[in-house]
Structure formats: C-alpha cells, structure tokens
Design a protein around this motif. Structure first.
Motif, mmCIF file in Angstrom:
data_model
loop_
_atom_site.group_PDB
_atom_site.id
_atom_site.type_symbol
_atom_site.label_atom_id
_atom_site.label_comp_id
_atom_site.label_asym_id
_atom_site.label_seq_id
_atom_site.Cartn_x
_atom_site.Cartn_y
_atom_site.Cartn_z
ATOM 1 N N LYS A 266 0.772 -1.058 0.284
ATOM 2 C CA LYS A 266 0.211 -0.003 -0.084
ATOM 3 C C LYS A 266 0.669 1.811 0.152
ATOM 4 N N LEU A 267 2.206 1.247 1.096
ATOM 5 C CA LEU A 267 3.236 2.303 0.013
ATOM 6 C C LEU A 267 3.991 2.558 -1.134
ATOM 7 N N VAL A 268 3.536 2.041 -1.699
ATOM 8 C CA VAL A 268 5.107 1.760 -2.982
ATOM 9 C C VAL A 268 5.016 3.333 -3.401
ATOM 10 N N GLY A 269 3.196 3.680 -3.789
ATOM 11 C CA GLY A 269 3.171 4.984 -4.101
ATOM 12 C C GLY A 269 3.738 5.693 -3.711
ATOM 13 N N ALA A 270 5.001 5.872 -2.652
ATOM 14 C CA ALA A 270 5.087 6.737 -1.644
ATOM 15 C C ALA A 270 6.064 7.375 -2.609
ATOM 16 N N PHE A 271 7.070 6.223 -2.708
ATOM 17 C CA PHE A 271 8.850 6.123 -3.494
ATOM 18 C C PHE A 271 8.440 6.461 -5.010
ATOM 19 N N THR A 272 9.215 7.705 -5.021
ATOM 20 C CA THR A 272 9.076 7.602 -6.528
ATOM 21 C C THR A 272 9.997 8.124 -7.618
ATOM 22 N N ALA A 273 11.724 7.566 -6.480
ATOM 23 C CA ALA A 273 12.699 7.736 -7.371
ATOM 24 C C ALA A 273 12.889 6.053 -7.360
ATOM 25 N N VAL B 55 -4.551 -13.820 -8.291
ATOM 26 C CA VAL B 55 -3.421 -12.702 -8.092
ATOM 27 C C VAL B 55 -2.731 -13.302 -10.162
ATOM 28 N N SER B 56 -3.045 -11.845 -10.759
ATOM 29 C CA SER B 56 -2.725 -11.852 -12.095
ATOM 30 C C SER B 56 -1.398 -10.686 -12.473
ATOM 31 N N ILE B 57 -0.737 -11.346 -12.837
ATOM 32 C CA ILE B 57 0.587 -10.122 -13.010
ATOM 33 C C ILE B 57 0.464 -9.330 -13.767
ATOM 34 N N SER B 58 -0.094 -9.853 -14.849
ATOM 35 C CA SER B 58 -0.802 -8.602 -16.056
ATOM 36 C C SER B 58 -1.533 -8.020 -16.040
ATOM 37 N N ALA B 59 -2.496 -8.458 -15.342
ATOM 38 C CA ALA B 59 -3.216 -7.034 -14.484
ATOM 39 C C ALA B 59 -3.132 -5.785 -13.859
ATOM 40 N N LEU B 60 -1.835 -6.983 -13.172
ATOM 41 C CA LEU B 60 -1.468 -5.779 -11.615
ATOM 42 C C LEU B 60 0.100 -5.018 -12.059
ATOM 43 N N PRO C 202 5.954 -0.571 -17.663
ATOM 44 C CA PRO C 202 7.956 -0.662 -17.628
ATOM 45 C C PRO C 202 7.783 -1.682 -16.916
ATOM 46 N N ALA C 203 7.226 -2.365 -16.173
ATOM 47 C CA ALA C 203 7.926 -3.334 -15.125
ATOM 48 C C ALA C 203 6.800 -4.830 -15.632
ATOM 49 N N LEU C 204 6.306 -4.823 -16.553
ATOM 50 C CA LEU C 204 5.834 -5.759 -16.690
ATOM 51 C C LEU C 204 6.637 -5.983 -17.811
ATOM 52 N N ALA C 205 7.545 -5.388 -18.606
ATOM 53 C CA ALA C 205 8.347 -5.581 -19.754
ATOM 54 C C ALA C 205 9.568 -6.414 -19.075
ATOM 55 N N GLY D 212 16.753 -1.969 -10.555
ATOM 56 C CA GLY D 212 16.569 -1.073 -9.554
ATOM 57 C C GLY D 212 16.831 -0.072 -10.586
ATOM 58 N N GLY D 213 16.420 -0.079 -11.419
ATOM 59 C CA GLY D 213 16.228 1.624 -12.018
ATOM 60 C C GLY D 213 14.946 1.578 -12.587
ATOM 61 N N LEU D 214 14.342 1.050 -11.793
ATOM 62 C CA LEU D 214 12.382 2.055 -12.014
ATOM 63 C C LEU D 214 12.204 1.643 -9.661
ATOM 64 N N ALA D 215 11.810 2.890 -10.468
ATOM 65 C CA ALA D 215 10.507 3.669 -9.295
ATOM 66 C C ALA D 215 9.663 2.580 -8.596
ATOM 67 N N PRO D 216 9.709 2.275 -7.906
ATOM 68 C CA PRO D 216 8.380 1.468 -6.732
ATOM 69 C C PRO D 216 6.929 1.808 -7.257
ATOM 70 N N ASN D 217 6.695 3.157 -7.511
ATOM 71 C CA ASN D 217 5.926 3.827 -7.808
ATOM 72 C C ASN D 217 5.291 3.457 -9.164
ATOM 73 N N ARG D 218 6.056 2.676 -9.823
ATOM 74 C CA ARG D 218 5.548 2.027 -10.788
ATOM 75 C C ARG D 218 5.110 0.956 -11.578
ATOM 76 N N LEU D 219 5.854 0.295 -10.485
ATOM 77 C CA LEU D 219 4.967 -1.129 -10.478
ATOM 78 C C LEU D 219 3.941 -1.271 -10.278
ATOM 79 N N LEU D 220 2.998 -1.001 -9.682
ATOM 80 C CA LEU D 220 1.244 -1.638 -10.453
ATOM 81 C C LEU D 220 0.846 -0.542 -11.180
ATOM 82 N N ALA D 221 0.000 -1.277 -11.809
ATOM 83 C CA ALA D 221 -0.903 -0.046 -12.736
ATOM 84 C C ALA D 221 -1.735 0.819 -12.360
ATOM 85 N N SER D 222 -2.550 1.733 -13.023
ATOM 86 C CA SER D 222 -2.760 2.974 -12.270
ATOM 87 C C SER D 222 -4.596 1.809 -12.411
#
Length: 399
Positions: free
Chosen positions: A242-249, A271-276, A280-283, A303-313
């Motif tokens: 629930k906190l990953v959206g706060a990490f933008t770096a 739990v579906s990876i493609s739906a979640l 950029p993370a899916l790639a 390591g080059g991806l910010a945690p807030n970019r892991l989950l689809a909006s």
C-alpha cells in the motif's frame, strides 16, 4: 496363544510402532542421481511418496563444502505444494565432524534469505561464479561455526527455486513445508542425525522460519522442534504494498516488489501479474527467470525503476492484498522464539519488526526480541551470532 502371553505381544508391538514413528523412514532403493542440472528434474513417477522422503542425492562440491563439515550433500526430496500436489524440492545437508552424541546430531534447519526467484538462484547451486553467490555465502561463516559446535546444518532451496514450477516467494506455508521436510530427508540420508531440531532464518527465511515453526508439530509430528530464531523477517507485506506509491525515485526495492508479485501469482490463481503490473515493470518481468538479486537491483533492471511505477493505475489490488495479508508471520508457535533486528535495516525496517514482536506476544508466544543499533539487514546474522549460540545450546540442553 495363551492369555498370559497376549499382553507381552501387545507391548512388543506397541514398542515397535513407537520406535518406527520416531526413526527415519526406511529408504527405498533410490535411483542414481543424474549429473548436472538434470539432478533438479526428476521424472514424474518418482514424485509420489511421503513428503520429506529422499528422491536422490549427490556429494556437494566447491563452495558448498563448508568448513567444519565431514560430509556435504545436495539432496532432492519430496514435498507438497499448496494444493497438495507432490513436488520435488532441493537443498543441502552438512554433517559435522566427530562422533555423534547418543541421541544423534542435533539439527539446525536454516531458511535462507532472498536470492531471487529464478532457478539459477537456488543456494544448492552456489559457486564462486553463480549469479546469487554474494547473497548466499554471506552466512557461511555462521553456518560453519554451527557445524564446528556440533550441529548438523541443513538448508532448503524452497519450492520452485532450482526445481520445476515457479517459486512462491514469501508464501509462508510453501516455504515452511520445505524447511520442515528437509529435516526428514536429512535423517533418511544420515541416520546419525537425531530427531530434535531448531529452525533459523534471515529475511525471507526469517518469515519462512516462523511459518515452519508454526506448522512443524502437525507436518512432521515424529520430530521434536526445540526453538526458532528469526533474523529481520519479512512481515506486513500487504501494508508495504500500500505504500509503494510514495516511493518515486528508482530503488533496489523495486526488485523485491516484483518478486512479491511473482510469488503471489505462484501462490494463487486469483493474482494476475499482467493485470496488476504497469507496462515498464511488466517488460522487465522475464528477467526474474534468468537473473538473481545482485543483477535485479541494478539500474538496467528493476533497480532503475521507481517503486511507484510497479503497479498499473487503477489495478484491482484486492486479491493481492488478501493473499499477502495472510503471509504476515504473526503465528502461534509452541517453542521459544529468538527475534533479532538491526536498527539500521533499510530492507526490513525496524518498525515493522517491532510491530511483529507485539503481535507474537499477543499470541502468547515465548519471545526474546533483540535489537542491534547500527546494524544493517545483511549484518544481522553475524551480529546476533553470539546470542544465538548461547540460545540454541540452551534449546538443546547443551549448557
């Protein structure tokens, strides 16, 4: 048979039954272990059997031959998936030098920390050039010290790490079964091992150790668990999602987040990876199968991806949060627990372990919680070693 002899016959039968229940299962004729990576891929016909029984084994080589070990074996053994399906799990068995005590060598089942989720990351495949080497060998000094102190040491790879199928990363019961079943397997391979065992684990393995301790009495009832030591265990995973959206770096934490999603999908079809996952993370997800933690945390990977970019909006997180919420290791454990946490841990922050300690106490678990100021995540096994050595000796009555 006369009535006078009947009680004697019954008594003999009872003694025989009790002896059989506390001794390792008699090994069947085991096939010869194949060489190379074929070791980890047994034919389906060999999977049926008692969980914890041995499929095959072979001598460990190279870095797996720890100082203090008289014998080092890589073992493939039977276990059960979350759905009860027979599976093969791999691991390593180390036997100390010297003569075993009358009750057999006491056992420490070590639950390893995060190495990755791909097959190359299995600790039983470790070598100086393996992809996960630095995330495996950092505890070799501690494991070697346990051997030199007269403990047999065993280490599961966990389900799907090295063997067929995906690894259910941070799915507690799956990990716990692997940790407990290898005790049975080790005793079948090495009759000099006793039935008493302790569990210890770090990070992912800290969580695994707590789950393994909670199910041991019902899963391996012929064995006697004496205690559990958990170093900086993963906990409150749903809260952290629930906190990953706060990490933008960009952060190495993104690799752990991807592995959590991978493990959750392995643990539940809901739990579906493609739906979640966001594009950029899916790639990057195919990298999980071929890289291990040291590579996944690099800038050209997660390591080059910010945690807030892991989950689809707008992704529906309900099934993910429900599943990961059940993996919090606040479980009832019938034996003493040693919980150790570094004050400078940025991977498993101290507030989460503080909260876990309170939850374990609320369940009336017998908890000894130690905090080490200034100690980081990777340093905690070494920092806690002196306390652990005294604690585990007491658990086995070796004061």
């Amino acid at each position: 048979m006369s009535r006078r002899l009947l009680p004697v016959a019954v008594l003999v039968a009872l003694v025989a039954a009790l002896t059989a229940s506390s001794s390792p299962a008699a090994p069947r004729q085991r096939p010869r272990a194949p060489s190379g990576l074929a070791f980890y891929r047994p034919p389906a016909r060999l999977l049926a059997g008692r969980h914890g029984s041995v499929i095959w084994s072979r001598p460990a080589r190279g870095t797996l031959r720890l100082a203090g070990a008289k014998r080092a074996l890589v073992v493939l053994y039977r276990s059960r998936s979350l759905t009860g399906t027979p599976i093969a799990v791999s691991g390593t068995v180390w036997v100390p030098k010297g003569r075993p005590p009358k009750r057999g060598w006491p056992i420490i089942s070590w639950a390893h920390g995060t190495t990755g989720v791909g097959d190359p990351c299995a600790p039983s495949r470790d070598s100086p050039t393996s992809l996960a080497h630095g995330y495996i060998d950092y505890v070799y000094p501690e494991l070697s010290a346990w051997l030199k102190a007269g403990y047999a040491v065993i280490q599961t790879d966990y389900q799907g790490l090295g063997t067929a199928g995906p690894h259910p990363y941070l799915i507690g019961v799956s990990e716990g079964r692997g940790v407990d079943d290898i005790v049975r397997a080790a005793r079948e391979l090495v009759p000099a091992l006793g039935r008493r065992f302790a569990i210890a684990g770090h990070s992912q393995g800290g969580q695994a150790s707590l789950f393994a301790a909670s199910i041991a009495r019902g899963w391996v009832p012929e064995l006697k668990l004496v205690g559990d030591a958990s170093y900086a265990p993963a906990s409150h995973i749903a809260d952290q999602i629930k906190l990953v959206g706060a990490f933008t770096a960009p952060s190495p934490i993104s690799a752990l987040g991807a592995e959590v999603l991978y493990g959750a999908a392995a643990g539940s079809p809901a739990v579906s990876i493609s739906a979640l996952m966001a594009p950029p993370a899916l790639a990057l997800m195919p990298q999980l199968e071929v890289k291990c933690e040291p590579q996944l945390i690099q800038p050209d990977s997660f390591g080059g991806l910010a945690p807030n970019r892991l989950l689809a909006s707008g992704a529906n997180l309900g099934p993910l949060l429900a599943l990961t919420g059940r993996q919090n290791p606040a479980v009832s454990i019938p034996v003493p627990i040693l919980l150790a946490q570094g004050g400078a841990d940025a991977t498993v922050p101290k507030p989460f372990t503080d909260q876990l300690a309170g939850e374990l106490r609320a369940k009336h678990d017998r908890l000894d919680y130690r905090v080490y100021p200034g100690i980081t995540h990777g340093q905690i096994p070494a920092a806690a070693q002196p306390v652990f050595m005294r604690w585990v000796a007491q658990r086995f009555g070796r004061r």
